[in-house]
Write a protein that holds these residues in place. Structure first.
Motif, short mmCIF file in Angstrom:
data_model
loop_
_atom_site.label_atom_id
_atom_site.label_comp_id
_atom_site.label_asym_id
_atom_site.label_seq_id
_atom_site.Cartn_x
_atom_site.Cartn_y
_atom_site.Cartn_z
N LEU A 381 0.88 -1.12 -0.02
CA LEU A 381 0.19 -0.02 0.07
C LEU A 381 0.83 1.17 0.00
N TYR A 382 2.04 1.22 0.52
CA TYR A 382 2.94 2.30 0.57
C TYR A 382 3.26 2.70 -0.96
N ARG A 383 3.49 2.01 -1.77
CA ARG A 383 3.81 2.01 -3.23
C ARG A 383 2.50 2.61 -3.76
N TYR A 384 1.44 1.81 -3.39
CA TYR A 384 -0.06 2.29 -4.38
C TYR A 384 -0.35 3.70 -3.84
N GLN A 385 -0.14 3.97 -2.79
CA GLN A 385 -0.36 5.48 -2.27
C GLN A 385 0.55 6.69 -3.01
N GLN A 386 1.70 5.94 -3.38
CA GLN A 386 2.72 6.89 -4.08
C GLN A 386 2.53 6.82 -5.64
N LEU A 387 1.51 5.89 -6.24
CA LEU A 387 1.32 5.93 -7.64
C LEU A 387 1.32 7.04 -7.99
N PRO A 388 0.60 8.27 -7.93
CA PRO A 388 0.49 9.63 -8.55
C PRO A 388 2.01 10.14 -8.89
N GLU A 389 2.66 10.05 -7.80
CA GLU A 389 4.11 10.44 -7.79
C GLU A 389 4.90 9.72 -8.80
N ALA A 390 4.72 8.29 -8.73
CA ALA A 390 5.47 7.62 -9.83
C ALA A 390 5.07 8.02 -11.18
N ILE A 391 3.87 8.34 -11.39
CA ILE A 391 3.55 8.72 -12.62
C ILE A 391 4.21 9.92 -13.30
N GLU A 392 4.21 10.94 -12.20
CA GLU A 392 4.76 12.19 -12.25
C GLU A 392 6.35 12.11 -12.70
N ASN A 393 6.84 10.92 -11.88
CA ASN A 393 8.23 10.90 -12.10
C ASN A 393 8.63 10.26 -13.42
N ALA A 394 7.60 9.56 -13.96
CA ALA A 394 7.72 9.25 -15.47
C ALA A 394 7.48 10.26 -16.61
N GLU A 395 6.56 11.16 -16.07
CA GLU A 395 6.26 12.32 -17.07
C GLU A 395 7.62 13.32 -17.08
N LYS A 396 8.28 13.40 -16.15
CA LYS A 396 9.37 14.31 -15.98
C LYS A 396 10.27 13.85 -17.00
N LEU A 397 10.37 12.36 -17.36
CA LEU A 397 11.32 11.97 -18.26
C LEU A 397 10.86 11.66 -19.65
N GLY A 398 9.65 12.18 -19.79
CA GLY A 398 9.09 12.03 -21.10
C GLY A 398 7.97 10.83 -21.54
N PHE A 399 7.59 10.21 -20.32
CA PHE A 399 6.60 9.00 -20.65
C PHE A 399 5.37 9.74 -20.44
N GLU A 400 4.39 9.05 -21.10
CA GLU A 400 3.01 9.61 -21.22
C GLU A 400 1.87 8.57 -20.93
N ASN A 401 0.76 8.97 -20.98
CA ASN A 401 -0.55 8.21 -20.74
C ASN A 401 -0.64 7.29 -19.58
N GLY A 402 -0.03 8.02 -18.26
CA GLY A 402 -0.29 7.47 -17.06
C GLY A 402 0.66 6.28 -16.81
N ALA A 403 1.83 6.13 -17.57
CA ALA A 403 2.93 5.45 -17.43
C ALA A 403 3.64 5.88 -16.16
N ALA A 404 4.01 5.11 -15.21
CA ALA A 404 4.61 4.98 -13.88
C ALA A 404 6.16 4.28 -13.69
N LEU A 405 6.94 5.52 -13.37
CA LEU A 405 8.39 4.89 -12.93
C LEU A 405 8.61 5.22 -11.46
N TYR A 406 8.53 4.17 -10.60
CA TYR A 406 8.97 4.04 -9.38
C TYR A 406 10.25 4.64 -9.12
N PRO A 407 10.31 5.63 -7.87
CA PRO A 407 11.48 6.24 -7.79
C PRO A 407 12.60 5.16 -7.26
N MET A 408 13.91 5.37 -7.63
CA MET A 408 14.98 4.67 -6.95
C MET A 408 15.10 4.74 -5.60
N VAL A 409 14.95 6.05 -5.16
CA VAL A 409 15.16 6.55 -3.75
C VAL A 409 14.19 7.64 -3.47
N THR A 410 13.53 7.35 -2.26
CA THR A 410 12.09 8.22 -2.12
C THR A 410 11.87 8.21 -0.62
#
Length: 773
Positions: A381-410
């Motif tokens: 659940l810790y990761r699920y609750q941070q899914l919006p931030e994972a999507i934002e992390n991916a957007e910063k790197l150019g990914f689209e359409n709700g793609a998520a990249l979980y952080p290496m460090v957070t």
């Protein structure tokens, strides 16, 4: 290695005062309760080398990133767990002279970490420059029963003088982090003062506005009798202290009981912090040190009942596994889904105390098997609750359409690691998130988690993978370029086998999960589609990638290639290295490391561990035999995975060697870095090396499997696991394997691929098969 601690089954013992080992001992003898932790700093002042450390889970600071060359996408900060309020401090003076072990003659020094009962004891005789001698015994614990309480019993006996002993217990919020990037002071003053039971200090972080209130209440005794004299209270900026001067004669003993309360705005409103702490302090004073300690030891008894691993015939191995289990439960108890497991836990500042992929890949199996389902579920659940931030992390790197990249460090879901080869390229961490969901369901049978939270995470991760692969006209295959695999001694490589394989597996598992949720809970499935804008048309791209992915291999050797062109490197083995060159990261230039064939930790072997059922045993063996001799194991996460695979392949001597290394990594300081803190997340690998390695435990396709082996150095071992809510006890002896169901229900499992039914009335007994390499 640095072996200065005694071997004992239930205790960590340092016999003799070793100032040169002080920082290492401060790490090893650390205490915690999942809510807060404390390095084993001395209570009295110490002018020698020391890393002061008191930490509170979830309280962190966004320290401004410090890099030489800024790149687009870099996080603006590195989150750091904070060295917080010093609640253990007790200045001691003997006839006006400060007690400082760095300046005294010290004899009969012993430090003991009692893992069974969860407390730290320190005993010593000190001779001050004046010739006055005292005998001191200190006991300290952080309550597992009452998460905001820590307590100290400080006893001093006069050995050769008549005079005064002065105690000055204090709470000090004016603390600093040694690793602050710009030497910034992270805390600012709010309030300090006293009340009937003691004193308190409130501080707040200069960013994010976390508030911490810490208090103390003190009780004195002389020769067993209470001392009721009022203390001299001093209130200063960010500190409050109480001073007691006690006249003594030779042979007299004076005891101080200091009970501290540490609470934060993570759990209480800022308006309620002071009233809450005041009330809890009053209650703690009434309860007293002895009762608090009893409650604490009873809670540890409950923990050990479900998590202990008993090893017979090998005290070094026994001490190692218990130390690792002890530190894991000091770091994380699973009671708060907002918290996670930092690589150093509450034992040091390195890595910032943040969350890495270590949690999903290494820690989750331990908690899945030793704690109620809620604990592992909270990690997910810790990761699920941070899914919006994972999507934002991916957007910063150019990914689209709700793609998520979980952080290496957070700490909060935002990426806060600033080395480009990690931040941008070590994307395999996404696969660990998906594998954790799969692993959880295999062990618990809780498929409801998919519809509740898991499927959203899986779809977002699969969207990322589908965009991270690209089609290569030259190969007529899908490839993945510019990545860093688990072997961080390779950067910016193409087609890392492990990353590509787990990416494809994730998409396949997501497709299976979509079908399960659609079939079992169609209403929820429709809700998910609407919420995230998901259409099954997306999955056509996933399937095309899975069917046409480039996975590098060398058919002549019959092995998977760690990445394209790995065999272009000069092929050497670890045996070719001079010991004076180890560890490589402390002796070689980064350029030389990157050009070498040497591997920091399991990479292909990590993938074989996750997906061993996808390959026959000879494929596993060929890859292990090729890659392990090239692996320098300079990551704490490496030996445990190799122990499991070596055991699977019948390499019993190597499996034991790897186990001992992971079990005693910190106790024997294999990597010469324990002074920076312990390797908490790899400690879960110690448990894995026994249960998944030697015992061969697997949960797959809804069934439980065991294939136990027994190291030559052991006469027997036993442990307990939870599987689908049922507790099993497994004992492995030279000739027999015994499995007992402790909760009265029937359990089906396989032992050496033979199916059995186990009931509490009739423990299963199976002849042990001898391993053959």
């Amino acid at each position: 290695m640095n072996q200065y601690l005694e071997v004992d089954k239930w205790n960590i013992i340092e016999d003799g005062f070793n100032p040169e080992q002080q920082r290492s001992s401060e790490s090893i003898f650390s205490l915690g309760n999942g809510h807060m932790g404390q390095r084993a700093n001395f209570e009295e002042s110490y002018s020698g080398d020391s890393l002061q450390g008191s930490y509170i889970g979830g309280i962190y600071y966004p320290d401004k990133t410090k890099v030489g060359w800024w790149k687009n996408g870099y996080p603006e900060y590195f989150a750091k767990v904070l060295n917080s309020v010093n609640w253990i401090g007790i200045d001691i003076a003997i006839n006006g002279a400060p007690l400082d072990l760095f300046k005294c003659g010290v004899s009969a020094f012993k430090r003991v970490l009692n893992m069974k009962k969860g407390y730290l004891k320190r005993l010593f005789v000190a001779e001050l420059p004046s010739g006055d001698k005292v005998e001191v015994e200190v006991t300290r614990f952080i309550s597992m029963a009452r998460k905001e309480i820590g307590a100290i019993e400080y006893n001093i006996k006069s050995l050769n003088f008549d005079g005064d002993i002065t105690f000055k217990p204090y709470v000090n919020g004016d603390v600093r982090n040694e690793d602050a990037n710009y030497d910034e002071h992270f805390w600012s003053e709010v309030e300090q003062g006293s009340f009937e039971e003691g004193g308190y200090v409130t501080t707040r972080t200069k960013k994010l506005d976390f508030h911490v209130t810490a208090s103390m209440t003190n009780q004195l005794q002389q020769n067993g009798n209470d001392i009721t004299e009022d203390a001299d209270t001093e209130v200063e900026s960010m500190q409050v202290s109480e001073e007691y001067t006690v006249p003594v004669s030779q042979g007299d003993e004076v005891s101080l009981h200091k009970i501290a309360v540490v609470a934060s705005s993570l759990n209480h409103s800022t308006a309620q912090l002071k009233p809450h702490v005041k009330s809890l302090t009053k209650d703690a004073a009434a309860i007293g040190f002895a009762t608090l300690l009893y409650e604490h030891t009873q809670r540890w008894a409950e923990i050990w009942d479900g998590s202990d691993v008993l090893i017979e015939g090998d005290d070094k191995a026994q001490q190692g596994i218990r130390f690792n289990i002890f530190q894991l439960y000091q770091t994380y108890t699973g009671e708060d889904e907002r918290l996670n497991i930092g690589p150093k836990g509450f034992t040091g500042e390195k890595y910032g105390g943040c969350t890495y992929w270590d949690t999903e890949a290494y820690c989750l199996p331990f908690y899945l098997n030793t704690a109620p389902n809620k604990v592992a579920r909270n990690l997910l659940l810790y990761r699920y609750q941070q899914l919006p931030e994972a999507i934002e992390n991916a957007e910063k790197l150019g990914f689209e359409n709700g793609a998520a990249l979980y952080p290496m460090v957070t700490m909060n879901g935002e990426e806060c690691h600033n080395e480009w080869e990690i931040t941008f390229e070590e994307v395999h961490r996404n696969g660990a998130m998906a594998y954790a969901i799969h692993n959880y369901i295999q062990h618990t049978g809780d498929e409801s988690y998919l519809s509740e939270a898991g499927l959203e995470v899986l779809i977002a991760i699969s969207r990322f993978w589908s965009q991270r692969f690209n089609y290569s006209e030259k190969r007529d295959k899908f490839v993945m370029l510019g990545v860093t695999g688990p072997n961080e001694y390779e950067n910016n490589i193409n087609n890392n086998w492990y990353t590509s394989y787990i990416g494809c597996w994730t998409m396949k598992y997501t497709l299976e999960s979509i079908e399960k949720v659609r079939s079992n809970n169609s209403e929820r499935y429709s809700d998910i589609q609407d919420k995230i804008g998901f259409s099954e048309d997306e999955t056509a791209q996933w399937k095309e990638i899975m069917d046409n992915v480039h996975l590098p291999e060398d058919k002549k050797r019959g092995i998977f290639l760690q990445q394209d062109n790995y065999l272009d490197k000069e092929q050497r083995t670890v045996e070719d290295l001079n010991e004076n060159e180890r560890p490589l990261n402390q002796h070689w230039s980064w350029d030389r490391i990157l050009r070498s064939c040497f591997i920091k930790q399991g990479d292909v072997v990590q993938g074989l561990y996750f997906f061993e059922d996808h390959f026959d045993e000879e494929m596993l063996r060929r890859n292990f035999d090729f890659y392990e001799p090239r692996t320098v194991h300079e990551s704490s996460l490496s030996p445990c995975i190799h122990a499991i695979m070596a055991s699977k392949l019948g390499y019993s001597d190597r499996a034991y060697e790897f186990y001992l290394r992971t079990a005693r990594l910190d106790l024997d300081d294999y990597n010469e870095e324990v002074h920076q803190g312990l390797h908490i997340t790899s400690m879960a690998g110690t448990w894995m090396a026994i249960v998944e390695g030697f015992a061969g435990k697997r949960a797959k396709d809804g069934e439980l499997y065991f294939a136990p082996t027994l190291p030559d150095e052991w006469s027997a071992y036993s442990f307990k696991i939870l599987y689908k809510g049922r507790r099993l006890k497994i004992r492995v002896e030279a000739e027999e394997v015994q499995i007992t169901c402790e909760d009265g229900e029937t359990v089906q499992c396989y032992v050496y691929d033979e199916q059995y039914q186990i009931t509490a009335d009739e423990p299963l007994k199976v002849s042990r098969k001898k391993a053959v390499a």
